[in-house]
Structures are given as C-alpha cells and as structure tokens.
Enzyme design. Structure first.
Site, mmCIF file in Angstrom:
data_model
loop_
_atom_site.group_PDB
_atom_site.id
_atom_site.type_symbol
_atom_site.label_atom_id
_atom_site.label_comp_id
_atom_site.label_asym_id
_atom_site.label_seq_id
_atom_site.Cartn_x
_atom_site.Cartn_y
_atom_site.Cartn_z
ATOM 1 N N HIS A 102 37.636 40.721 48.788
ATOM 2 C CA HIS A 102 37.203 39.198 48.384
ATOM 3 C C HIS A 102 38.307 38.276 48.870
ATOM 4 C CE1 HIS A 102 35.889 41.957 44.864
ATOM 5 N NE2 HIS A 102 34.817 40.859 44.467
ATOM 6 N N ASP A 105 41.398 38.313 47.013
ATOM 7 C CA ASP A 105 42.259 39.261 47.184
ATOM 8 C C ASP A 105 43.214 39.289 48.211
ATOM 9 O OD1 ASP A 105 40.503 40.584 45.394
ATOM 10 O OD2 ASP A 105 39.336 41.682 47.224
HETATM 11 C C1 XLS Z 1 31.862 44.313 40.438
HETATM 12 C C2 XLS Z 1 31.367 44.523 41.685
HETATM 13 C C3 XLS Z 1 32.353 43.770 42.866
HETATM 14 C C4 XLS Z 1 31.617 43.926 44.046
HETATM 15 C C5 XLS Z 1 32.140 42.760 45.136
HETATM 16 O O1 XLS Z 1 31.587 45.267 39.500
HETATM 17 O O2 XLS Z 1 31.276 46.024 42.017
HETATM 18 O O3 XLS Z 1 33.566 44.656 42.894
HETATM 19 O O4 XLS Z 1 31.532 44.921 44.665
HETATM 20 O O5 XLS Z 1 32.620 41.655 44.541
#
Ligand code: XLS
Ligand code: NI
Ligand code: NI
Length: 438
Positions: A102, A105
């Site tokens: 993200h 991140d």
């Molecule tokens: C959350 C999601 C997230 C997505 C990306 O439950 O899995 O991590 O994969 O935003």
C-alpha cells in the site's frame, strides 16, 4: 545485504522432503519443471509489505511484541528507508521475485496531502534502485483507503464529496507509484466501502459513487498508458459491517451492472472467501468460470475465529484444490500468489518470517505437484466429462444448440421412460484425491 536478518546467512535453498533443516524448502524448487513451466513461473509468490515489514505484533488488546531493527529510527523517512532495506534483504534471502504494497506502507503519511505525495515519491525512487539492484519486481500496488480517520465513513463511497475527491487524488498517486515501479497489477480493496447502518445510508448512491470512482481510475489508466491489470479484492465485512464487494459473485455483478467488466479482474483472498461463507476454492472457481481470476491473496483463516486472521497457508488439501483451479485456467497471467498473511503475535523473531513464508511456499509447491498429477491423469476431468455426457448427443445436444423449447421437450418426455440417474460418486472421488495427497 546482511543487516536485518543475521540468523539467515545465505539464501534459502531447496533441500528436498527428507531434509530436516527448518530453513530449507522441502518442495519448492524454483527451477523444477512442472508441465511446461517452472515452479517459479507457476506460483509467482509475493511478499505482502504491510504484514511482513510493517507488522509489529500489536492487536486490538495488546501493544507491539515484535523485535524489529528496521522500526527503530526516529525520523519517519529514515525509518521507511531502513524498512525497505530490510524488505529487499528479506526478499533476496528468501529468493522471492515479487512484493506488494500500500502507498502508506512504504512511505509515511505527511502533515499535508502534498507532503504525503512527496514522501511517496522519495520512497518510490528508493524502491526503484533496490528493484534494479536485486531484480525483485512489484506484483501490485494499492492505496490505503482505510486507515485515516477521514475514511471512517467510506472513501469512494463517503457521503462527503471532499473525502471522495481526496481518495481519488490518493489513488492517482498510488497508480503513478505502481506504474513507476513497473507494477504488473493494481488492486482496489474497499475496506471502508460499505456501511454500518441503513439509518444513515443510501446504498444506491454509494454504489454509483464507487462505480464512478472506478471509471475515473480506468480513464486515468488509459490516459497514462499504465499497462498493469486492475484487480478488485472482495471481502464481506471487516472493517465495515457490510462491504459492497462482499464476494466474487457480487463483485462480478457489480462490474457488469456498471460497465466495468472489461477493465477488471479479481484478486481472491482465501480468508475473505471463508468469511463470506464460501470455501477458498469455490471463490477461485466462480472467478475463473467468468474468466476473471486475476490474482490470489494466499492465506488461511481459522474457522473457530470469525475474523480475518490472515494466517500463512499450511493446508495441503486447500492448496491442491486452489492449484487445480489455477492450472485448469492455464495460470494466473500477470497475477501471482501474494502471502497476505501475518505471524501470530507470539512469533516474535525476524526469523519467524522465514519459517512462515517457507511453509506457505512449500504448501503451494506441494499443492501444485499434486494438482498437476491429478489433471495429467484426468483423475477428475474424465469423470466430470462423463457426468455431463448426455448433453453431447440426442436431446441434450439439441438443448445445448438452442433448438428446443418447452413444448418440444414436453413432447419428447412424453415418449420416454423415467430418467435414469447415475451416482455422483462424491465419496469415491474424495478417496481419489486423498490417494494423490497421501
Ligand atoms: C484486508 C485485505 C488487504 C488487501 C490490500 O483484509 O486483504 O490487505 O489485500 O488492501
Ligand atoms: Ni488481501
Ligand atoms: Ni484480508
């Protein structure tokens, strides 16, 4: 690079199933051919930056429990850079080709929006150099549209136009970052796109907003020539009570309803499938049947816990079933198997990250080997073909060709005896699968 994971001195290697070295692969042998492709090409594993590098072991009841050298610097940009150095050291030592992130991140949020954009640019430059040096690639990027309090009532589906615009601006920058880093896909996960109560919500309006938001992203993709595949990741709830992309079928309907189908595929996550009351393989199969299975978030849940526990996959039955769907559609194309999975809070050491990924990679490698053999032997496909064979000739072929209506069928039925049903043989087939696994 040998700074953040001193306990793992060299790259993890394949030692075969009889090895008792916990820091070696037992089944994942990257260059081994399975059918026409290598294991590496089939599986396209990826590390999830948010869990593996950013995870600190905290949960809603407890403070951070992990010891991470890369989280220590006081200045947020220095910390982000050290985290990224640790990331690439980890990828290399694991022999991992891909990662996912993200925007928030890899780069810290700034005081202002423009500061956040600058931070992202700085870290994208940093990542670009490390990608070049190591050959590690970006499977997908995404925007974190769920952490900031401004998104507490939705991002694309916020009742506040300013918030929707803010989310759009953030996504624009996240797409730019993904493009700059050669990302092969871009993911939309709508964690806050849903609602808590109908008392304050106009569902139709919010779904239209979401569609419009995605159309804007499609226009921007076309305009900038970003070649990555757009993916939507369904999830039924958490953090919202009702999320609009609640499962694969709902998401496919939504894409069709709003003329978005041509531009999106799905990123199917195992634990989201089970939260939706489906099995992982069911969600994969529904997406695949529609030609829309683009990528996978590989993890597992715990059926005794009703939330997204995001555990590393270890269940060979499940990885076998998943790999059967993936092999039957000839692979994931640009997609891959991203370990959207985190350590348990009590697994505190950086080395635990290696054990976790090795286990996940071995589980999918073994699943791949078993699924390949089942398919090669026609162990299920021959049975399935035979089961539907009455549609290949006679009245069945006429139905398929659209040559008969209700009246023709009534006429035909009146001249026949009662239908003869054949056994579905579920138990026998379950035994066959076990004979390949065991
Ligand atoms: C959350 C999601 C997230 C997505 C990306 O439950 O899995 O991590 O994969 O935003
Ligand atoms: Ni996910
Ligand atoms: Ni998830």
């Amino acid at each position: 690079m040998n700074k953040y994971f001193p306990d793992v001195e060299k790259q993890i290697s394949y030692e075969g199933k009889d090895s008792n070295n916990p820091l070696a692969f037992k089944y994942y042998n990257k260059n081994q051919k399975v059918g026409g492709k290598t294991m590496g090409e089939h599986l396209r594993f990826s590390v999830a930056y948010w869990h593996t590098l950013m995870g600190n072991g905290s949960d809603i009841f407890g403070s951070p429990s992990f010891k991470r050298e890369w989280h220590k610097a006081n200045n947020p940009i220095d910390r982000a850079k050290e985290t990224m150095e640790a990331a690439f050291e980890f990828f290399q030592k694991l022999g991992m080709d891909y990662y996912c992130f993200h925007d928030r991140d890899i780069a810290p949020e700034g005081e202002t929006f423009s500061q956040s954009c600058k931070n992202l640019e700085t870290l994208v430059e940093f990542a670009k150099a490390l990608q070049k040096e190591t050959g590690v690639k970006l499977l997908w990027g995404t925007a974190n549209l769920f952490n900031s309090p401004i998104y507490s009532q939705g991002a694309a589906t916020s009742p506040n136009a300013h918030v929707m615009a803010y989310a759009a601006a953030q996504v624009k920058n996240a797409i730019d970052a993904t493009k700059e880093l050669g990302g092969e896909n871009y993911v939309f996960w709508g964690g806050r796109e849903g609602y808590e109560t109908l008392l304050n919500t106009d569902i139709k309006k919010e779904q239209e907003q979401m569609a419009q938001f995605l159309h804007m992203a499609v226009d921007y993709k076309k305009k900038t020539g970003f070649a990555g595949q757009f993916l939507i990741e369904p999830k039924p709830c958490e953090p919202m009570k009702h999320q609009y992309d609640s499962n694969v079928a709902t998401t496919l309907y939504f894409l069709n309803e709003y003329d978005l189908s041509d531009y999106f595929k799905l990123n199917v996550e195992a634990n989201h499938a089970t939260l939706a009351g489906h099995s992982f393989e069911h969600e994969l199969a529904v997406a695949s049947a529609a030609g829309k299975l683009g990528s996978v978030d590989a993890n597992r849940g715990d059926l005794l816990l009703g939330w997204d526990t995001d555990q590393f996959p270890t269940n060979i039955y499940s990885t076998t079933m998943a790999m059967m769907v993936i092999l039957n559609q000839n692979g994931l194309g640009k997609g891959g198997l991203n370990f959207d999975a985190k350590l348990r809070r009590s697994s505190t050491d950086p080395t635990d990250l290696f054990y976790a990924h090795i286990g996940g990679m071995d589980s999918f490698a073994k699943g791949l080997l078993i699924a390949h053999k089942i398919i090669e032997d026609g162990a299920l496909s021959n049975f399935i073909k035979e089961r539907y064979s009455s549609f290949q000739s006679g009245i069945g072929a006429k139905i398929v060709a659209g040559q008969s209506g209700l009246e023709d069928l009534e006429k035909w039925v009146l001249n026949q005896d009662k239908p003869l049903l054949q056994s579905g043989r579920q138990e026998m087939l379950e035994n066959i699968i076990n004979s390949y696994i065991l």
